[in-house]
Design a protein around this motif. Sequence first.
Motif, PDB file in Angstrom:
ATOM      1  N   ILE A  37      25.229 -61.089 -77.616  1.00 17.48           N
ATOM      2  CA  ILE A  37      26.490 -61.273 -76.894  1.00 17.48           C
ATOM      3  C   ILE A  37      27.163 -59.927 -76.652  1.00 17.48           C
ATOM      4  O   ILE A  37      27.638 -59.637 -75.541  1.00 17.48           O
ATOM      5  CB  ILE A  37      27.422 -62.212 -77.679  1.00 17.48           C
ATOM      6  N   ALA A  38      27.211 -59.089 -77.681  1.00 13.19           N
ATOM      7  CA  ALA A  38      27.862 -57.787 -77.547  1.00 13.19           C
ATOM      8  C   ALA A  38      27.154 -56.919 -76.513  1.00 13.19           C
ATOM      9  O   ALA A  38      27.800 -56.248 -75.698  1.00 13.19           O
ATOM     10  CB  ALA A  38      27.902 -57.087 -78.902  1.00 13.19           C
ATOM     11  N   VAL A  39      25.820 -56.929 -76.534  1.00 13.81           N
ATOM     12  CA  VAL A  39      25.059 -56.118 -75.576  1.00 13.81           C
ATOM     13  C   VAL A  39      25.322 -56.590 -74.146  1.00 13.81           C
ATOM     14  O   VAL A  39      25.584 -55.773 -73.249  1.00 13.81           O
ATOM     15  CB  VAL A  39      23.549 -56.177 -75.886  1.00 13.81           C
ATOM     16  N   LEU A  40      25.256 -57.897 -73.914  1.00 13.41           N
ATOM     17  CA  LEU A  40      25.487 -58.431 -72.564  1.00 13.41           C
ATOM     18  C   LEU A  40      26.918 -58.151 -72.101  1.00 13.41           C
ATOM     19  O   LEU A  40      27.155 -57.837 -70.925  1.00 13.41           O
ATOM     20  CB  LEU A  40      25.213 -59.934 -72.542  1.00 13.41           C
ATOM     21  N   LEU A  41      27.879 -58.264 -73.009  1.00 15.80           N
ATOM     22  CA  LEU A  41      29.273 -58.016 -72.661  1.00 15.80           C
ATOM     23  C   LEU A  41      29.481 -56.564 -72.252  1.00 15.80           C
ATOM     24  O   LEU A  41      30.130 -56.276 -71.230  1.00 15.80           O
ATOM     25  CB  LEU A  41      30.167 -58.363 -73.856  1.00 15.80           C
ATOM     26  N   ILE A  42      28.910 -55.650 -73.001  1.00 18.52           N
ATOM     27  CA  ILE A  42      29.078 -54.228 -72.701  1.00 18.52           C
ATOM     28  C   ILE A  42      28.310 -53.857 -71.432  1.00 18.52           C
ATOM     29  O   ILE A  42      28.797 -53.063 -70.613  1.00 18.52           O
ATOM     30  CB  ILE A  42      28.621 -53.377 -73.894  1.00 18.52           C
ATOM     31  N   VAL A  43      27.126 -54.423 -71.241  1.00 17.42           N
ATOM     32  CA  VAL A  43      26.376 -54.175 -70.006  1.00 17.42           C
ATOM     33  C   VAL A  43      27.177 -54.644 -68.791  1.00 17.42           C
ATOM     34  O   VAL A  43      27.276 -53.947 -67.776  1.00 17.42           O
ATOM     35  CB  VAL A  43      25.006 -54.872 -70.051  1.00 17.42           C
ATOM     36  N   GLY A  44      27.771 -55.834 -68.886  1.00 15.73           N
ATOM     37  CA  GLY A  44      28.599 -56.338 -67.790  1.00 15.73           C
ATOM     38  C   GLY A  44      29.790 -55.444 -67.531  1.00 15.73           C
ATOM     39  O   GLY A  44      30.124 -55.138 -66.375  1.00 15.73           O
ATOM     40  N   ASP A  45      30.454 -55.001 -68.597  1.00 19.41           N
ATOM     41  CA  ASP A  45      31.608 -54.112 -68.450  1.00 19.41           C
ATOM     42  C   ASP A  45      31.177 -52.794 -67.806  1.00 19.41           C
ATOM     43  O   ASP A  45      31.863 -52.265 -66.924  1.00 19.41           O
ATOM     44  CB  ASP A  45      32.240 -53.858 -69.822  1.00 19.41           C
ATOM     45  N   TRP A  46      30.036 -52.271 -68.242  1.00 21.35           N
ATOM     46  CA  TRP A  46      29.517 -51.026 -67.677  1.00 21.35           C
ATOM     47  C   TRP A  46      29.230 -51.179 -66.179  1.00 21.35           C
ATOM     48  O   TRP A  46      29.544 -50.287 -65.386  1.00 21.35           O
ATOM     49  CB  TRP A  46      28.241 -50.625 -68.414  1.00 21.35           C
ATOM     50  N   LEU A  47      28.673 -52.320 -65.790  1.00 19.63           N
ATOM     51  CA  LEU A  47      28.412 -52.570 -64.377  1.00 19.63           C
ATOM     52  C   LEU A  47      29.720 -52.619 -63.577  1.00 19.63           C
ATOM     53  O   LEU A  47      29.793 -52.121 -62.455  1.00 19.63           O
ATOM     54  CB  LEU A  47      27.639 -53.880 -64.200  1.00 19.63           C
TER      55      LEU A  47
END
Length: 220
Positions: A37-47
Motif C-alpha cells: 500500500i505504501a509503495v503504491l501510494l508513493i508511486v501515485g503521489d510521485w506521478l
Amino acid sequence: MLHAVSFALMDSLNALLIGVIVALGVMLPRTGPYRRIAVLLIVGDWLGVLLLSLVTMLVFDGLGDLVQQALESPVFGILLILTGVVTLLLTLRGSGDGDSALVRRLLGPLQTPSSKTVGIGLVLGLVQSATSIPFFTGLAFLSAGDYGVAIRYVGLIVYASLALSLPALSAVFVGMVRNYPYSPFGRAFDAMRERRELMVKLAGYVVAVALTLFGVGTLL
C-alpha cells in the motif's frame, strides 16, 4: 540548480502524505499489506508531482525571459518573505492536527493495495504540489537556468523524486517500526507520535524560515 533542489526538498515536507503513511502503519495489522500500500501510494503521489511538474515546466518555458525577469525582480523576494511570514503565522495559530479529519477519510479506500491506491496518491501529489509555493519556485529556477532542454525535462524526474524524498523515508521508517516495534526505531516512533503537533509545527517553521531567508537573499 541548487535553488531548484532546495525548493524541491522544502516541498518534501508533505505533512498530509506523511500523516497518511503513519496512520496506515499504526492502523494496519502486523501481517497487513502495509508495504504494498505504501509503495503504491508513493508511486501515485510521485506521478502526480511529475505530471504537474511537466505541465508547469512547459508553461514556464513558454513564458521565456519573463520567468528569469520575475526571479530577478525584488517583487519576487518580497513575495517569498511574505509567504514565509504567512506560513509562520498559520503554523503558530494552527493546532498541528488540522489534517486529521482528512487523513481519516483517506484511510478507508487504502485498506488494500489496488489501482485506487495509486489514484489517491496521484490526487494527493497534484493537490499538494498545486498549493505549494516551493514547488513552483523550484521549477521556475530550473526553467530559467542555463540548461539544455533534455537536462531540464529529464531533471523533472529527479525533481519529483526529491519532492517525495521525506515521505518515502517516512514510509521506510514506519515499515522498520512495524517489523521491530521494540527497537530504537520503535521508541523514536512512539516519541514522535506523542509529539505529533510539535512535529507538524516544526515542519511549518522550517518552511517559513527557509522561504524568508531565500527572499532576503534574493533582495541582497
